[in-house]
Design a protein around this motif. Structure first.
Motif, short mmCIF file in Angstrom:
data_model
loop_
_atom_site.label_atom_id
_atom_site.label_comp_id
_atom_site.label_asym_id
_atom_site.label_seq_id
_atom_site.Cartn_x
_atom_site.Cartn_y
_atom_site.Cartn_z
N ASN A 174 0.83 -1.21 0.00
CA ASN A 174 -0.09 -0.04 0.12
C ASN A 174 0.82 1.16 0.15
OD1 ASN A 174 -2.37 -1.30 -0.32
ND2 ASN A 174 -2.64 -1.28 2.17
N TYR A 175 1.48 1.31 -1.09
CA TYR A 175 2.30 2.69 -1.17
C TYR A 175 1.88 3.13 -2.52
CZ TYR A 175 5.67 0.85 2.28
OH TYR A 175 6.30 0.88 3.64
N ARG A 176 1.42 4.48 -2.66
CA ARG A 176 0.83 5.14 -3.60
C ARG A 176 1.74 6.19 -4.39
NH1 ARG A 176 -5.47 6.33 -2.06
NH2 ARG A 176 -6.20 4.01 -1.81
N GLY A 177 2.56 5.77 -5.01
CA GLY A 177 3.53 6.56 -5.75
C GLY A 177 2.99 6.96 -7.06
N PHE A 178 3.14 8.07 -7.67
CA PHE A 178 2.66 8.51 -9.07
C PHE A 178 3.49 9.74 -9.56
CE2 PHE A 178 0.20 11.09 -6.12
CZ PHE A 178 0.22 12.58 -6.84
N LYS A 179 3.66 9.63 -11.00
CA LYS A 179 4.59 10.56 -11.35
C LYS A 179 3.74 12.21 -11.55
CE LYS A 179 7.52 10.90 -15.45
NZ LYS A 179 8.75 10.91 -14.49
N GLY A 180 4.39 13.11 -11.12
CA GLY A 180 4.03 14.30 -11.03
C GLY A 180 3.32 14.86 -9.82
N ASN A 181 3.57 14.11 -8.71
CA ASN A 181 3.40 14.59 -7.31
C ASN A 181 3.93 15.81 -7.08
OD1 ASN A 181 3.97 14.71 -4.31
ND2 ASN A 181 2.74 12.84 -4.35
N LEU A 182 3.08 16.54 -6.65
CA LEU A 182 3.78 18.13 -6.32
C LEU A 182 4.60 18.14 -5.35
CD1 LEU A 182 0.32 20.18 -6.29
CD2 LEU A 182 1.94 19.78 -8.10
N TYR A 183 4.87 17.19 -4.35
CA TYR A 183 5.78 17.21 -3.30
C TYR A 183 7.18 16.52 -4.06
CZ TYR A 183 2.19 17.83 0.04
OH TYR A 183 1.04 18.33 0.84
N TRP A 184 7.09 15.65 -4.74
CA TRP A 184 8.10 15.07 -5.37
C TRP A 184 7.73 14.50 -6.72
CZ3 TRP A 184 6.65 12.74 -0.68
CH2 TRP A 184 7.27 13.63 0.36
N SER A 185 8.15 14.82 -7.72
CA SER A 185 7.59 14.53 -9.12
C SER A 185 8.16 13.15 -9.51
CB SER A 185 8.16 15.66 -10.12
OG SER A 185 9.51 15.68 -10.34
N ALA A 186 9.12 12.57 -9.16
CA ALA A 186 9.47 11.25 -9.25
C ALA A 186 8.89 10.37 -8.59
CB ALA A 186 11.18 11.30 -9.43
N VAL A 187 8.50 9.28 -8.82
CA VAL A 187 8.09 8.02 -8.00
C VAL A 187 9.26 7.75 -7.10
CG1 VAL A 187 6.98 5.81 -8.07
CG2 VAL A 187 6.62 7.48 -10.00
N ALA A 188 10.52 7.32 -7.38
CA ALA A 188 11.36 6.90 -6.33
C ALA A 188 11.41 7.57 -5.03
CB ALA A 188 12.84 6.77 -6.94
N PRO A 189 11.50 8.84 -5.03
CA PRO A 189 11.56 9.70 -3.71
C PRO A 189 10.30 9.56 -2.74
CG PRO A 189 11.40 11.14 -5.46
CD PRO A 189 11.75 9.84 -5.99
N ARG B 162 10.38 7.88 0.79
CA ARG B 162 9.61 8.54 1.94
C ARG B 162 8.74 7.94 2.76
NH1 ARG B 162 9.56 13.83 4.03
NH2 ARG B 162 8.37 13.64 5.94
N TYR B 163 7.75 7.15 1.79
CA TYR B 163 6.76 6.60 2.56
C TYR B 163 7.35 5.40 3.34
CZ TYR B 163 3.66 9.16 -0.72
OH TYR B 163 3.21 10.21 -1.32
N ILE B 164 8.25 4.70 2.58
CA ILE B 164 8.95 3.38 3.39
C ILE B 164 9.34 3.76 4.73
CG2 ILE B 164 11.02 1.82 3.44
CD1 ILE B 164 10.01 1.44 0.20
N ALA B 165 10.28 5.11 4.77
CA ALA B 165 11.06 5.55 5.71
C ALA B 165 9.92 5.92 6.94
CB ALA B 165 11.76 6.64 5.39
N ASP B 166 8.77 6.69 6.45
CA ASP B 166 7.94 6.70 7.60
C ASP B 166 7.08 5.70 7.99
OD1 ASP B 166 8.52 9.63 7.28
OD2 ASP B 166 6.73 10.07 5.98
N ARG B 167 6.80 4.59 7.08
CA ARG B 167 6.37 3.41 7.72
C ARG B 167 7.14 2.87 8.70
NH1 ARG B 167 2.90 0.11 4.67
NH2 ARG B 167 1.91 1.98 3.61
N ALA B 168 8.21 2.55 8.37
CA ALA B 168 9.17 1.68 9.07
C ALA B 168 9.50 2.30 10.49
CB ALA B 168 10.29 1.50 8.44
N GLY B 169 9.46 3.86 10.49
CA GLY B 169 9.87 4.57 11.64
C GLY B 169 8.52 4.42 12.69
#
Length: 785
Positions: free
Chosen positions: A268-283, A287-294
């Motif tokens: 359940n990670y929803r990455g998409f191209k064009g995100n206003l915070y980070w346009s690329a999917v990788a970051p 970021r979601y993995i880092a927050d989830r794990a923390g």
């Protein structure tokens, strides 16, 4: 765009930390998306370069937010969204949001129609805007999707963190229900006559079993296939490549938790191209993995602390052994540490994939960031030093390291998440509360066990220890007086507070106790000829009539046990039985619960070495219950093996002497070091002494009648069999199980001793259970770290 990215980092931290309900969070997303977009633009006037001051107090920005929200948001979302907007201004900007009434003239249809409509590619968004604006629907929808995805991820992180409590809550509820059912079944097994001629008991049990056959069959299947057998026979107590092997039910629980934790960290990670915070999917994904794990690592912390304490209400409610809770504690700690490491790695990857490596390097100058690194390293070292090799080899050092690093961890975590204004403190304060509660109860137990105010004499009695070391038996006896009533299955922690390492405490099973009948002064000298271990080996010791003398038998190895032995040897270096008295040794306890052996018809006790300490209290309890008619036991057999012949003799002719006179108790003793066995050590009463002595040498079996050195109050032990070599535990258990099944009896097998002995007993009992599971049950006395 780099500037917009940096400014957006401040906004990113805003949304998940406001503590709003799920419903409110969903309805605020539309307005939140609008002021998230407008907040990253530069408008002339108030708050230029200051995010919250500008977005909350700049009339141009506020008017733009209101106008765009009215244009694109559903009417029922406006009030909730504006309330969220106002709360964000107060919480993070310490300013008030300009109310709608103050700028109403700028929000008329005529005024709004004059606002320019900008899209993402419009060059004007890079300039200082001088009028309120509207944004294109495509830009708004992209902002709404960005906000909706962020809020979804934030809710998912929290929900998966709470799932950890749901998992262990379910496990503990099952454990409590199992405990309740067990207690109900025990209460239905009323004590009956121990007369061997009484045959009505089996018939009544068969009728009761018939009435509850479906439940009994299910419970028996679970006990036979999950609770009793090891996950990797024959290993359970024996280390397998340095690791202890749990039972099947424990492995199922632990593996389930690993699988659940792994899955929840990966889905359940929803990455998409064009995100206003980070346009690329990788970051985005990093970021979601880092927050989830923390967040999941933080969620595991209260569970890790809860399963670690010895004063644990769930130990009392479930009846599980401390070793089971400690097993769960270690695996929760390993999962939390792995999640903390993933959190650190994922954040590193996030910064570099988003193109902001400069901010990553600058972050190391900030205390909250560095203390996060300290916390992860501390957790890693705690897990490293908690592996069984360290616990066995350097237990005292392990314990000290464990405590120090745990304190460092808690302090570091408080500072690491201090930037979120206490949002994570609900995960951290329980650690302080659990630790404080456990330490407080430890102090209460120490005071309660070692100090006793006798109201009748208005005197304060304190516990005094007497320590002796028997070189022939290689056993240290520690005897302490206390007013706490002892029971079988109990263990205590012993302290020597006035020594250099006075914080150390070591668990030992309560082996024996006696109670004085009046207040007397006892004076005795410790020597092989006169020592009666029912009294403490002190020179002069006052014992009150309401006090008990607790005995602990300790085989010295390394660390504290060796130091206690050396204390005795220094006091009387030339004596076979050296001792010291008046030593300050504090008790903490009692811990542990008695197994319901009294509810079985036949009992087989198997002890190895100092494991006899766990068995004698059950034998004494049986003798007491039999005298009062409060036990079902018709026959009790003790099988005990030890390397030291002297140890076997002294226990048999002192602590066990009274019990051996009963017809319902049978004892088999084995000296495993045949080179140490001396037939001449025995006095044989028959004129055919030589013939019998030769028979003993040939068969390695004889009946022990009297210890040459025993005098005074020592009883004759004439009802046990002494053998050399190791007992054939599987044959003994199979024979006892077959006898129990044939007579319609229930058999309890209890083992305590070295790992190989306990594992052999468990495996043999499991084989017997597979043939007749309703008639045989296995218990084990073991303290696991």
């Amino acid at each position: 765009m780099r500037y917009l990215f940096r400014v957006s980092l401040g906004l990113i931290g805003l949304f998940p930390w406001l503590g709003l309900s799920l419903d409110v969070a969903i309805h605020q997303e539309c307005v939140a998306a609008v002021f998230g977009i407008i907040g990253n633009l530069n408008f002339e006037g108030i708050g230029y370069g200051e995010y919250y001051l500008g977005v909350c107090q700049n009339p141009l920005k506020v008017t733009s937010v209101y106008a765009i929200s009215r244009a694109y948001c559903p009417p029922n979302d406006l009030d909730t969204g504006i309330a969220y907007f106002s709360l964000a201004c107060q919480t993070y900007g310490s300013v008030e949001l300009i109310p709608v009434a103050d700028i109403a003239t700028n929000l008329t249809d005529k005024a709004v129609s004059s606002f320019p409509i900008l899209d993402q590619d419009d060059e004007r968004i890079l300039t200082n805007l001088t009028t309120p604006i509207l944004i294109a629907r495509d830009w708004f929808e992209l902002g709404f999707r960005t906000e909706d995805t962020w809020d979804y991820e934030a809710r998912t992180h929290d929900a998966y963190g709470y799932a950890m409590y749901g998992f262990w809550g379910g496990v503990l509820v099952i454990g409590v229900l199992h405990r309740i059912i067990t207690l109900i079944n025990e209460s239905r097994l009323s004590p009956s006559s121990i007369d061997p001629e009484n045959t009505g008991r089996a018939d009544s049990r068969e009728k009761a079993t018939e009435r509850s056959r479906p439940f009994v069959s299910m419970y028996s299947w679970i006990r036979k296939n999950l609770i009793t057998p090891s996950a990797l026979p024959p290993y359970r107590r024996q280390p397998f490549f340095g690791c202890t092997i749990p039972t099947r039910i424990e492995v199922f629980i632990v593996l389930s938790y690993w699988v659940v934790s792994f899955i929840l960290c990966c889905v359940n990670y929803r990455g998409f191209k064009g995100n206003l915070y980070w346009s690329a999917v990788a970051p985005q994904i990093w970021r979601y993995i880092a927050d989830r794990a923390g967040i999941m690592a933080y969620s595991n912390l209260p569970l890790m602390w809860m399963f670690s304490g010895r004063n644990n209400i769930f130990i009392w409610l479930t009846g599980w052994q401390f070793s089971t809770f400690n097993l769960f504690h270690r695996h929760i700690a390993r999962i939390a540490t792995l999640q903390a490491i993933i959190h650190s790695i994922a954040y590193t990857a996030f910064y570099f994939t988003s193109g902001d490596a400069t901010d990553y390097r600058e972050s190391f100058h900030e205390a909250w960031w560095c203390l996060g690194v300290v916390a992860t390293i501390s957790m890693s070292f705690i897990v490293l030093f908690s592996f069984s090799w360290f616990r066995r080899k350097i237990y005292e050092s392990f314990l000290l390291i464990h405590i120090i690093l745990s304190v460092v961890l808690i302090v570091a975590l408080f500072h690491h998440t201090s930037i979120f204004d206490g949002e994570y403190n609900p995960y951290l304060w329980p650690l302080v509360a659990i630790w404080s509660f456990d330490r407080f109860l430890r102090i209460v137990r120490v005071i309660y066990c070692n100090l006793h105010v006798r109201l009748r004499t208005k005197a304060l009695h304190r516990s005094v220890a007497a320590i002796s070391y028997d070189q022939d038996a290689n056993i240290v006896r520690v005897q302490i007086n206390t007013h706490v009533k002892p029971k079988p299955g109990q263990h205590y922690y012993l302290y020597q507070p006035f020594h250099f390492t006075g914080w150390e405490n070591h668990p030992f099973t309560l082996a024996y106790w006696s109670q004085s009948t009046n207040e007397t002064a006892q004076s005795q000298t410790d020597s092989p000829a006169t020592n009666n271990v029912t009294n403490p080996p002190s020179r002069v010791h006052a014992v009150a009539e309401d006090e008990y003398i607790l005995s602990f038998w300790i085989r010295p190895y390394d660390g504290w046990t060796r130091r206690v032995r050396d204390i005795c040897l220094k006091s009387q270096p030339t004596s076979k039985l050296s001792s010291v008295s008046g030593e300050t040794v504090l008790l903490e306890g009692p811990y542990g619960m008695a197994e319901p052996l009294w509810a079985f018809d036949e009992v087989l006790l198997i002890a190895g070495g100092s494991g006899i300490a766990a068995m004698i209290p059950y034998i004494l309890d049986h003798v007491s219950r039999a005298a009062a008619g409060q036990t079902r036991i018709r026959g009790l057999t003790l099988v005990w093996s030890d390397r030291k012949q002297a140890y076997l003799h002294r226990i048999a002719q002192r602590e066990l002497a009274a019990a051996l006179t009963g017809d319902d108790i049978k004892c088999l003793f084995y000296c495993t070091d045949s080179s140490k066995v001396s037939v001449g050590y025995l006095t044989l009463p028959s004129p055919d002494e030589i013939s019998l002595e030769n028979t003993c040498k040939e068969t390695k079996e004889c009946s022990v009648l009297e210890d040459k050195e025993a005098t005074g109050d020592v009883h004759q032990a004439d009802s046990f069999i002494f053998k050399t070599g190791r007992p054939d535990i599987p044959t003994l258990i199979e024979s006892a199980a077959a006898s129990a099944i044939e007579s319609g009896s229930r058999l309890a097998v209890m083992a305590c001793g070295p790992g190989e002995l306990a594992d052999t007993a468990r495996a043999a009992t499991h084989r017997a259970m597979r043939h007749q599971s309703n008639s045989v049950e296995y218990f084990e006395e073991a303290f696991g770290w």
